[in-house]
Scaffold this motif. Structure first.
Motif, PDB file in Angstrom:
ATOM      1  N   TRP A  77       0.745  -1.067  -0.045  1.00 38.52           N
ATOM      2  CA  TRP A  77      -0.097  -0.030   0.110  1.00 38.52           C
ATOM      3  C   TRP A  77       0.902   1.335   0.062  1.00 38.52           C
ATOM      4  O   TRP A  77       1.771   1.421   0.740  1.00 38.52           O
ATOM      5  N   ILE A  78       0.291   2.301  -0.693  1.00 43.51           N
ATOM      6  CA  ILE A  78       1.324   3.795  -0.695  1.00 43.51           C
ATOM      7  C   ILE A  78       0.159   4.518  -0.412  1.00 43.51           C
ATOM      8  O   ILE A  78      -0.916   4.450  -0.825  1.00 43.51           O
ATOM      9  N   THR A  79       0.656   5.625   0.200  1.00 41.83           N
ATOM     10  CA  THR A  79      -0.162   6.802   0.455  1.00 41.83           C
ATOM     11  C   THR A  79       0.104   7.907  -0.227  1.00 41.83           C
ATOM     12  O   THR A  79       1.550   8.401   0.087  1.00 41.83           O
ATOM     13  N   VAL A  80      -0.405   8.685  -1.170  1.00 38.66           N
ATOM     14  CA  VAL A  80      -0.171   9.683  -1.926  1.00 38.66           C
ATOM     15  C   VAL A  80      -1.097  10.439  -2.195  1.00 38.66           C
ATOM     16  O   VAL A  80      -2.441  10.620  -1.585  1.00 38.66           O
ATOM     17  N   ASN A  81      -0.877  11.892  -3.055  1.00 35.89           N
ATOM     18  CA  ASN A  81      -1.885  12.477  -3.614  1.00 35.89           C
ATOM     19  C   ASN A  81      -2.272  12.441  -4.966  1.00 35.89           C
ATOM     20  O   ASN A  81      -1.750  13.258  -5.811  1.00 35.89           O
ATOM     21  N   PRO A  82      -3.178  11.353  -5.270  1.00 36.52           N
ATOM     22  CA  PRO A  82      -3.421  11.256  -6.517  1.00 36.52           C
ATOM     23  C   PRO A  82      -4.390  12.350  -7.232  1.00 36.52           C
ATOM     24  O   PRO A  82      -5.112  13.014  -6.468  1.00 36.52           O
ATOM     25  N   TYR A  83      -4.364  12.232  -8.813  1.00 43.67           N
ATOM     26  CA  TYR A  83      -5.424  13.033  -9.442  1.00 43.67           C
ATOM     27  C   TYR A  83      -6.609  12.597  -9.135  1.00 43.67           C
ATOM     28  O   TYR A  83      -6.632  11.310  -9.537  1.00 43.67           O
ATOM     29  N   LEU A  84      -7.588  13.009  -8.867  1.00 42.79           N
ATOM     30  CA  LEU A  84      -8.894  12.652  -8.844  1.00 42.79           C
ATOM     31  C   LEU A  84      -9.876  12.825  -9.752  1.00 42.79           C
ATOM     32  O   LEU A  84     -10.168  14.257  -9.956  1.00 42.79           O
ATOM     33  N   PHE A  85     -10.806  11.949 -10.104  1.00 41.69           N
ATOM     34  CA  PHE A  85     -11.760  12.213 -11.056  1.00 41.69           C
ATOM     35  C   PHE A  85     -13.229  11.574 -10.941  1.00 41.69           C
ATOM     36  O   PHE A  85     -13.062  10.283 -10.287  1.00 41.69           O
ATOM     37  N   ASN A  86     -14.182  12.323 -10.919  1.00 44.37           N
ATOM     38  CA  ASN A  86     -15.455  11.532 -10.711  1.00 44.37           C
ATOM     39  C   ASN A  86     -15.890  11.255 -12.094  1.00 44.37           C
ATOM     40  O   ASN A  86     -16.307  12.119 -12.696  1.00 44.37           O
ATOM     41  N   SER A  87     -16.232   9.699 -11.947  1.00 42.67           N
ATOM     42  CA  SER A  87     -16.763   9.209 -13.600  1.00 42.67           C
ATOM     43  C   SER A  87     -18.144   8.795 -13.110  1.00 42.67           C
ATOM     44  O   SER A  87     -18.386   7.932 -12.207  1.00 42.67           O
ATOM     45  N   THR A  88     -19.046   9.245 -13.851  1.00 47.64           N
ATOM     46  CA  THR A  88     -20.586   8.796 -13.747  1.00 47.64           C
ATOM     47  C   THR A  88     -21.063   7.976 -15.051  1.00 47.64           C
ATOM     48  O   THR A  88     -20.558   7.874 -16.092  1.00 47.64           O
ATOM     49  N   TYR A  89     -21.981   7.375 -14.662  1.00 47.40           N
ATOM     50  CA  TYR A  89     -22.719   6.270 -15.636  1.00 47.40           C
ATOM     51  C   TYR A  89     -23.950   6.364 -15.484  1.00 47.40           C
ATOM     52  O   TYR A  89     -24.732   6.899 -14.736  1.00 47.40           O
ATOM     53  N   ASP A  90     -24.462   6.096 -16.703  1.00 44.93           N
ATOM     54  CA  ASP A  90     -26.122   6.182 -17.168  1.00 44.93           C
ATOM     55  C   ASP A  90     -26.964   5.544 -16.485  1.00 44.93           C
ATOM     56  O   ASP A  90     -28.341   5.580 -16.382  1.00 44.93           O
ATOM     57  N   SER A  94     -21.541   5.621  -9.956  1.00 45.27           N
ATOM     58  CA  SER A  94     -20.307   6.537  -9.982  1.00 45.27           C
ATOM     59  C   SER A  94     -18.968   5.771  -9.572  1.00 45.27           C
ATOM     60  O   SER A  94     -19.055   5.113  -8.492  1.00 45.27           O
ATOM     61  N   ILE A  95     -17.913   6.114 -10.176  1.00 47.33           N
ATOM     62  CA  ILE A  95     -16.585   5.868  -9.349  1.00 47.33           C
ATOM     63  C   ILE A  95     -15.671   7.023  -9.366  1.00 47.33           C
ATOM     64  O   ILE A  95     -15.364   7.677 -10.117  1.00 47.33           O
ATOM     65  N   GLU A  96     -14.885   6.939  -8.198  1.00 49.13           N
ATOM     66  CA  GLU A  96     -13.645   7.957  -8.087  1.00 49.13           C
ATOM     67  C   GLU A  96     -12.516   7.424  -8.712  1.00 49.13           C
ATOM     68  O   GLU A  96     -12.095   6.184  -8.265  1.00 49.13           O
ATOM     69  N   ILE A  97     -12.000   7.858  -9.834  1.00 48.75           N
ATOM     70  CA  ILE A  97     -10.607   7.344 -10.418  1.00 48.75           C
ATOM     71  C   ILE A  97      -9.647   8.186  -9.847  1.00 48.75           C
ATOM     72  O   ILE A  97      -9.531   9.337  -9.728  1.00 48.75           O
ATOM     73  N   GLN A  98      -8.649   7.397  -9.474  1.00 45.68           N
ATOM     74  CA  GLN A  98      -7.298   7.824  -8.392  1.00 45.68           C
ATOM     75  C   GLN A  98      -6.388   7.512  -9.294  1.00 45.68           C
ATOM     76  O   GLN A  98      -6.029   6.522  -9.647  1.00 45.68           O
ATOM     77  N   VAL A  99      -5.645   8.692  -9.793  1.00 43.06           N
ATOM     78  CA  VAL A  99      -4.529   8.386 -10.997  1.00 43.06           C
ATOM     79  C   VAL A  99      -3.179   8.783 -10.122  1.00 43.06           C
ATOM     80  O   VAL A  99      -3.110  10.042  -9.582  1.00 43.06           O
ATOM     81  N   ASN A 100      -2.256   7.974 -10.130  1.00 40.05           N
ATOM     82  CA  ASN A 100      -0.968   8.214  -9.436  1.00 40.05           C
ATOM     83  C   ASN A 100      -0.243   9.500  -9.843  1.00 40.05           C
ATOM     84  O   ASN A 100      -0.319   9.790 -10.881  1.00 40.05           O
ATOM     85  N   PRO A 101       0.056  10.167  -8.815  1.00 40.49           N
ATOM     86  CA  PRO A 101       0.643  11.521  -9.148  1.00 40.49           C
ATOM     87  C   PRO A 101       1.974  11.451 -10.119  1.00 40.49           C
ATOM     88  O   PRO A 101       2.512  12.493 -10.382  1.00 40.49           O
ATOM     89  N   GLU A 102       2.437  10.094 -10.158  1.00 48.02           N
ATOM     90  CA  GLU A 102       3.551   9.953 -10.966  1.00 48.02           C
ATOM     91  C   GLU A 102       3.453  10.557 -12.502  1.00 48.02           C
ATOM     92  O   GLU A 102       4.205  10.627 -13.087  1.00 48.02           O
ATOM     93  N   PHE A 103       2.343  10.611 -12.929  1.00 47.95           N
ATOM     94  CA  PHE A 103       1.728  11.001 -14.107  1.00 47.95           C
ATOM     95  C   PHE A 103       2.093  12.699 -14.135  1.00 47.95           C
ATOM     96  O   PHE A 103       1.865  13.522 -12.979  1.00 47.95           O
ATOM     97  N   GLN A 104       2.491  13.268 -15.437  1.00 49.76           N
ATOM     98  CA  GLN A 104       3.044  14.405 -15.563  1.00 49.76           C
ATOM     99  C   GLN A 104       2.236  15.696 -14.635  1.00 49.76           C
ATOM    100  O   GLN A 104       2.622  16.470 -14.092  1.00 49.76           O
ATOM    101  N   ASP A 105       0.755  15.445 -15.060  1.00 49.07           N
ATOM    102  CA  ASP A 105      -0.102  16.553 -14.594  1.00 49.07           C
ATOM    103  C   ASP A 105      -1.532  16.283 -14.804  1.00 49.07           C
ATOM    104  O   ASP A 105      -1.705  15.094 -15.030  1.00 49.07           O
ATOM    105  N   SER A 106      -2.217  17.110 -14.290  1.00 44.07           N
ATOM    106  CA  SER A 106      -3.897  16.769 -14.409  1.00 44.07           C
ATOM    107  C   SER A 106      -4.309  16.372 -15.467  1.00 44.07           C
ATOM    108  O   SER A 106      -5.146  15.609 -16.004  1.00 44.07           O
ATOM    109  N   ASP A 107      -3.705  17.001 -16.523  1.00 42.90           N
ATOM    110  CA  ASP A 107      -4.135  16.612 -18.006  1.00 42.90           C
ATOM    111  C   ASP A 107      -3.772  15.066 -18.427  1.00 42.90           C
ATOM    112  O   ASP A 107      -4.350  14.725 -19.110  1.00 42.90           O
TER     113      ASP A 107
END
Length: 260
Positions: A77-90, A94-107
């Motif tokens: 387990w790792i504790t980090v500050n990921p980029y967070l996105f709320n993904s919704t479905y019809d 809904s799902i919270e998408i947590q993207v590791n901050p190792e990715f360059q930026d929010s884009d």
């Protein structure tokens, strides 16, 4: 005379013990049937494809915040500050998408979040219903399910995509997340396992509690909802090998939207 009588009685006792009840001790051990497949995600890349309907509706960026995620690269387990996105479905999920901050930026993170939100939206409601979060990391490590989550490593995703089985793999992992807790140790499922003469794969056989549901559900989907996409010999083999598991899954009345 008594000596011979005692010897005869002793001989009968030994004979009875050595034969056992109804001769059962002399029966050879039962040899388990060999499963027809090694693992089920590799069998057909067209059970779900990228041209199928997705229930995904929208993705919104929610900033960064502390989250605890599992990362197979460190097997911990790792504790980090990921980029967070709320993904919704019809279908209202809904799902919270947590993207590791190792990715360059929010884009850059949003590209990954959008990609997997759309793919996950092709899974039936029954498999997404308990998925609360998705963890996305770099690296070539196996996907994972459970913990109300789906774990994705994008290097491994590329390999799955090259084989055409990204969606099939996500069905497997989401089955862990949304089906295992309720079904894998249920009396009905265990009874179906016992009634079937075999497991559908060696992976399921070697991990009967942890992997049998996930290994089975993808092929259940294939024969019940995508039979026009698989060959007849595969369908016949599935029905021949695990008929009682198939009946058990039929009886659950799963919400299979948008597959159904």
């Amino acid at each position: 005379m008594n000596i011979f009588k005692n010897v005869w009685i002793f001989f009968l006792i030994i004979l009875t013990i050595s034969c056992g009840k109804d001769g059962e001790e002399d029966m050879p051990p039962e040899i388990p049937a060999t499963p027809p497949f090694g693992g089920t995600i590799f069998l057909d890349p067209d059970i779900i494809t990228d041209s199928d309907k997705t229930t995904f509706v929208s993705l919104s960026y929610a900033g960064q915040a502390t989250r605890t995620m599992f990362d197979r690269r460190v097997d911990n387990w790792i504790t980090v500050n990921p980029y967070l996105f709320n993904s919704t479905y019809d279908d209202g999920l809904s799902i919270e998408i947590q993207v590791n901050p190792e990715f360059q930026d929010s884009d850059a993170a949003e590209i990954e979040a959008l990609k997997y939100s759309e793919v996950i939206g092709r899974l039936p409601t029954a498999l997404r219903i308990d998925v609360e979060t998705v963890w996305i990391h770099k690296g070539t490590e196996l996907f994972g399910g459970g913990n109300n989550n789906i774990l994705i490593h994008i290097g491994q995703s590329t390999l799955y995509e090259n084989d055409g089985i990204l969606e099939e793999t996500l069905v497997h992992e989401a089955s862990h997340t949304s089906l295992d807790a309720k079904h894998s140790a249920s009396s009905g499922w265990v009874s179906a396992q016992e009634s079937d003469a075999n497991f559908i794969s060696t992976y399921a056989r070697d991990n009967p509690t942890r992997e049998d549901i996930a290994e089975t559900f993808l092929l259940y989907m294939a024969i019940r909802y995508r039979s026009d996409r698989i060959n007849q010999s595969l369908e016949d083999k599935i029905l021949e090998t695990i008929p009682n598991r198939i009946m058990y899954l039929d009886d659950q009345n799963f919400n299979m939207y948008p597959i159904e």
